[in-house]
Design an enzyme around this catalytic site. Sequence first.
Site, PDB file in Angstrom:
ATOM      1  N   LYS A 158       0.703  -1.142   0.028  1.00  0.00           N
ATOM      2  CA  LYS A 158       0.395  -0.217  -0.754  1.00  0.00           C
ATOM      3  C   LYS A 158       1.035   1.000  -0.157  1.00  0.00           C
ATOM      4  O   LYS A 158       0.630   2.068  -0.864  1.00  0.00           O
ATOM      5  CB  LYS A 158      -1.011  -0.105   0.916  1.00  0.00           C
ATOM      6  CG  LYS A 158      -2.103  -0.916   1.288  1.00  0.00           C
ATOM      7  CD  LYS A 158      -3.159  -1.347   2.519  1.00  0.00           C
ATOM      8  CE  LYS A 158      -1.974  -1.544   3.680  1.00  0.00           C
ATOM      9  NZ  LYS A 158      -1.390  -1.754   4.116  1.00  0.00           N
ATOM     10  N   ARG A 181      -9.620   0.636   9.781  1.00  0.00           N
ATOM     11  CA  ARG A 181      -9.375  -1.319   9.396  1.00  0.00           C
ATOM     12  C   ARG A 181     -10.610  -1.442  10.022  1.00  0.00           C
ATOM     13  O   ARG A 181     -10.418  -3.195  10.347  1.00  0.00           O
ATOM     14  CB  ARG A 181      -7.887  -1.702  10.783  1.00  0.00           C
ATOM     15  CG  ARG A 181      -6.823  -0.943   9.316  1.00  0.00           C
ATOM     16  CD  ARG A 181      -5.796  -2.144  10.382  1.00  0.00           C
ATOM     17  NE  ARG A 181      -4.536  -0.997   9.987  1.00  0.00           N
ATOM     18  CZ  ARG A 181      -3.234  -1.131  10.491  1.00  0.00           C
ATOM     19  NH1 ARG A 181      -3.010  -2.003  11.419  1.00  0.00           N
ATOM     20  NH2 ARG A 181      -2.716  -1.103   9.337  1.00  0.00           N
ATOM     21  N   ARG A 200      12.610  -7.676   5.748  1.00  0.00           N
ATOM     22  CA  ARG A 200      12.627  -6.214   5.881  1.00  0.00           C
ATOM     23  C   ARG A 200      13.115  -5.736   7.092  1.00  0.00           C
ATOM     24  O   ARG A 200      13.892  -5.356   7.605  1.00  0.00           O
ATOM     25  CB  ARG A 200      10.930  -5.935   6.148  1.00  0.00           C
ATOM     26  CG  ARG A 200      10.805  -3.819   5.324  1.00  0.00           C
ATOM     27  CD  ARG A 200      10.022  -3.534   4.666  1.00  0.00           C
ATOM     28  NE  ARG A 200       8.752  -3.815   5.696  1.00  0.00           N
ATOM     29  CZ  ARG A 200       7.094  -3.685   5.287  1.00  0.00           C
ATOM     30  NH1 ARG A 200       7.428  -2.706   4.208  1.00  0.00           N
ATOM     31  NH2 ARG A 200       6.560  -3.447   6.028  1.00  0.00           N
ATOM     32  N   ARG A 202      12.939  -2.695  11.322  1.00  0.00           N
ATOM     33  CA  ARG A 202      11.746  -1.704  11.718  1.00  0.00           C
ATOM     34  C   ARG A 202      10.834  -2.075  13.540  1.00  0.00           C
ATOM     35  O   ARG A 202      10.622  -4.005  12.882  1.00  0.00           O
ATOM     36  CB  ARG A 202      10.860  -1.533  11.343  1.00  0.00           C
ATOM     37  CG  ARG A 202      11.029  -0.362  10.195  1.00  0.00           C
ATOM     38  CD  ARG A 202      10.429   0.326   8.474  1.00  0.00           C
ATOM     39  NE  ARG A 202       8.761  -0.266   8.673  1.00  0.00           N
ATOM     40  CZ  ARG A 202       7.879  -0.277   8.179  1.00  0.00           C
ATOM     41  NH1 ARG A 202       8.365  -0.040   6.739  1.00  0.00           N
ATOM     42  NH2 ARG A 202       6.980  -1.234   8.147  1.00  0.00           N
ATOM     43  N   ARG A 251      -0.656  -9.019  13.872  1.00  0.00           N
ATOM     44  CA  ARG A 251      -0.788  -7.838  13.602  1.00  0.00           C
ATOM     45  C   ARG A 251      -2.074  -8.431  11.967  1.00  0.00           C
ATOM     46  O   ARG A 251      -3.173  -7.731  11.869  1.00  0.00           O
ATOM     47  CB  ARG A 251       0.368  -6.742  12.736  1.00  0.00           C
ATOM     48  CG  ARG A 251       0.733  -5.930  13.638  1.00  0.00           C
ATOM     49  CD  ARG A 251       1.676  -5.413  13.485  1.00  0.00           C
ATOM     50  NE  ARG A 251       1.672  -4.427  12.464  1.00  0.00           N
ATOM     51  CZ  ARG A 251       2.392  -3.768  11.622  1.00  0.00           C
ATOM     52  NH1 ARG A 251       3.570  -4.196  12.142  1.00  0.00           N
ATOM     53  NH2 ARG A 251       2.267  -3.149  10.880  1.00  0.00           N
TER      54      ARG A 251
END
Length: 187
Positions: A13, A88, A127, A133, A144
């Site tokens: 996104k 969401r 990632r 992160r 999540r």
Amino acid sequence: MNLILFGPPAAGKGTQAKRLVETRGMVQLSTGDMLRAAIASGTELGRECQAIMSRGDLVSDDIVIALIEERLPETEAAGGAIFDGFPRTVAQAEALDAMLARRGARIDRVVRLKVDDAALLERVARRYAEEGRPDDNPESFKVRLAAYNRNTAPLLPYYADRGLLTEIDGMGSIPAVSDAIDAALDS
């Protein structure tokens, strides 16, 4: 034009929103980016968000809605918003509809990026290893992703019933996904 980019975390996104900002002049409202900025600020709100996100939980609707609402004047000046990571839940969708209606605006299109959960987990693990992160921790990401799948499923009929939902294969190449999104927006 107000657009929602719909899909789980790490679905692409953000990549697509950045491209739409460049090509269409819209403003990207990424709740993930806004929350990371709050965390980086070191404020009490930022520390609260960090604790919530580190557990893999979703930040409360009140916090997210307040972050979105304060950015709406900027989106109006630019001619539209790209909502990335919001809403969401049906409650958030209803709150967004009400916020926009008070300003004489509405959601014009919802684009759902359909992706494979296993491929997303691999992407996030890679990632996390490369960028570190905190919200990409693979274990937190699993929580999540499960929350996304559980809480956002009711949004599909919410937007489909209004004729706003377009589904796109998010596992294609970036240019193929971009072309499909442009076709949906221009139709």
